[in-house]
Design an enzyme around this catalytic site. Structure first.
Site, PDB file in Angstrom:
ATOM      1  N   GLU A 104      97.997 -54.709  20.293  1.00 31.49           N
ATOM      2  CA  GLU A 104      97.624 -53.766  21.362  1.00 31.49           C
ATOM      3  C   GLU A 104      96.374 -54.348  22.012  1.00 31.49           C
ATOM      4  O   GLU A 104      95.288 -54.268  21.443  1.00 31.49           O
ATOM      5  CB  GLU A 104      97.301 -52.387  20.770  1.00 31.49           C
ATOM      6  CG  GLU A 104      98.424 -51.752  19.985  1.00 31.49           C
ATOM      7  CD  GLU A 104      99.437 -51.037  20.866  1.00 31.49           C
ATOM      8  OE1 GLU A 104      99.369 -51.189  22.099  1.00 31.49           O
ATOM      9  OE2 GLU A 104     100.294 -50.346  20.314  1.00 31.49           O
ATOM     10  N   CYS A 137      91.065 -49.045  26.842  1.00 43.27           N
ATOM     11  CA  CYS A 137      92.077 -50.026  27.251  1.00 43.27           C
ATOM     12  C   CYS A 137      92.934 -49.447  28.364  1.00 43.27           C
ATOM     13  O   CYS A 137      93.380 -50.164  29.246  1.00 43.27           O
ATOM     14  CB  CYS A 137      92.930 -50.437  26.059  1.00 43.27           C
ATOM     15  SG  CYS A 137      93.598 -49.044  25.162  1.00 43.27           S
TER      16      CYS A 137
END
Ligand code: NAP
Length: 460
Positions: free
Chosen positions: A228, A262
């Site tokens: 990720e 993010c």
């Protein structure tokens, strides 16, 4: 990187920790492997009980845990409390639904009977970042403990007290020794551990460089990996959007977690018809944010997580401006001690400028004005990243058509990219691969074993 708590609101060192020795790390890996031999045989009910206990303790300790988050990485205190609630929800979610997700799955072969059984694979090694110190761990550990795997967790070096507090939650919840183990080691040594034969799978949330390093080792040793990584989410505003509400979400999308998400909205793409109105209102709201101590509930924008992070984003702004970008708002460090950066808007961006393709991990928004919907989609897709994105329009069907053409793992309509226990999370392109959360979260580190029953017939 030194393993240290440094308060980013003051840049003062609060506490330092010794990294574990290689011998201690080996012993922890062996302990996790021994624990696996028993943990894999426990019932889903037993595993669920442990996860529920962890969730309960997390809620009981919320104030203390939230203060640790704010102290170590600068998150606003109310958001830190929200992170603890969300993390507890994730543990509860897998405690409640995990057994259902992992139930035998019947197949319908032409002859005989067959089904898929979900079996654990062993010790997993997770590497996590500092920006959501509890949530990141929850979304990796909770589903995988429910599967029956055991966990070794290397947390970011700048949140050691959060890392140890998470381990305490497991110990106090009664987890057998080795089921969840925190490894106090630095990032530069993390990838070396992947070659240990007792480790069966690896997962990393963080930068592309760290992800590539860990996944390279995983590939060399034929181990499954999930990554990720970074993102540069587009936030598209179409001409039929409700501008006032959209502006409010734009501010939240950019500065939530002091801009260090993010899935923060990083590239604001407005169609010509409403671009001026959006930009004026967006600038107005960003310019009025109260900047200050993240422990103070009145503060709306806290410091960056570290001095290095503040230096990096200020440098990205400078490089963009040197190459011809315009600073519409902010653009400088805040004149006070600590890792503070002004809320900033950059315009007139071109592909050769830093802010166009690089991830802006802080309160810096890049703004683009485009002709129409198709141009917005094309610009949104002109990014090495493929994590999230959002589109604002009153016409939901139109929103879905736009979402369909955006090349990312997640697209939200009328909301910045967000997260919840029951929604899958993950990206495409340079943002990594694999999914966490929801029912997909139990499927990454599991042996989907075929069990086949034939009638006893003569061999061919
Ligand atoms: P980072 O430097 O990659 O750190 C993340 C973790 O990786 C830390 O535990 C770090 O340890 C470790 N690490 C560093 N170098 C390593 C290596 N060579 N091998 C193995 N592990 C290593 O990330 P960051 O820049 O602090 O974090 C921000 C990044 O994470 C951003 O790009 C952000 O978008 C991304 N992120 C992605 C998601 C997602 O779900 N896609 C969520 C949150 C953040 P040390 O601290 O000891 O160096």
């Amino acid at each position: 990187m030194a393993i240290q708590t440094i308060n980013p609101a003051t840049n003062k060192v609060v506490k330092s920790f010794e990294a574990m020795s290689p011998k201690e790390v080996d012993a922890a890996v062996e302990q996790a492997a021994r624990a696996y031999t028993d943990w894999r045989k426990t019932s889903y009910q037993d595993r669920s009980n442990l996860l529920k206990e962890v969730a309960g303790l997390m809620r009981m300790r919320k104030t203390y845990l939230a203060q640790l988050i704010t102290l170590e990485m600068g998150k606003l205190i109310a958001q830190a409390e929200g992170e603890i609630d969300l993390s507890a929800d994730i543990f509860d979610y897998y405690a409640t639904h995990g057994a259902k997700f992992l139930a035998d799955k019947p197949l319908f072969p032409q002859f005989g009977q067959a089904f898929i059984r979900y079996s654990p694979i062993g010790v997993l090694f997770g590497v996590e970042p500092w920006n959501f110190p509890f949530y990141q761990v929850a979304r990796f550990a909770a589903p995988n403990l429910m599967v029956g795997n055991t966990i070794l967790l290397k947390h970011a070096s700048m949140v050691p007290q959060c890392a140890l507090a998470i381990q305490d939650l497991f110990v106090d919840a009664g987890a057998p020794k080795g089921v969840y183990t925190n490894l106090l080691i630095s990032g530069s040594h993390a990838s070396e551990l992947v070659s240990n034969a007792l480790i069966k799978g690896v997962s990393l949330t963080g930068s592309e460089a760290a992800g590539a390093s860990l996944a390279t080792e995983a590939g060399k040793h034929l181990k499954k990996s999930v990554l990720e990584l970074g993102g540069s989410d587009a936030f598209i505003i179409l001409e039929d959007a409700d501008i006032d509400k959209t502006v409010e979400w734009a501010v939240v999308g950019r500065i939530n977690n002091n801009g260090e998400c993010c899935v923060a909205a990083k590239r604001f793409i407005a169609v010509e018809a409403i671009a001026d109105e959006f930009l004026k209102k967006f600038k107005d709201k960003l310019s009025k944010l109260i900047i200050g101590d993240p422990m103070d509930p009145k503060t709306e924008l806290g410091p960056m997580s570290s001095e290095a992070a503040a230096v990096q984003i200020a440098d990205q702004v400078k490089r963009s401006v040197d190459a011809g970008a315009t600073v519409l708002l902010g653009g400088k460090r805040v004149d006070r001690p600590g890792a503070f950066m002004e809320p900033t808007i950059l315009t007139d961006l071109k592909p050769e400028m830093a802010a166009y393709y690089e991830e802006l991990f802080g309160p810096v928004a890049s703004f683009y004005r485009v002709k129409d919907e198709q141009a917005a989609i094309d610009l949104a897709n002109d990014s090495p990243y493929g994590l999230g994105g959002s589109v604002f329009t009153k016409d939901i069907e139109r929103g879905k058509r736009v979402a369909d053409q955006i090349d990312t793992g997640m697209v939200f309509i009328n909301h910045p990219t967000w997260t919840a226990a029951d929604l899958p999370f993950g990206g495409t392109k340079q943002s990594g691969y694999g999914r966490e959360l929801s029912e997909l979260g139990v499927e990454e580190f599991v042996n989907k074993k075929l069990i086949r029953t034939n009638g006893l017939s003569d061999p061919f």
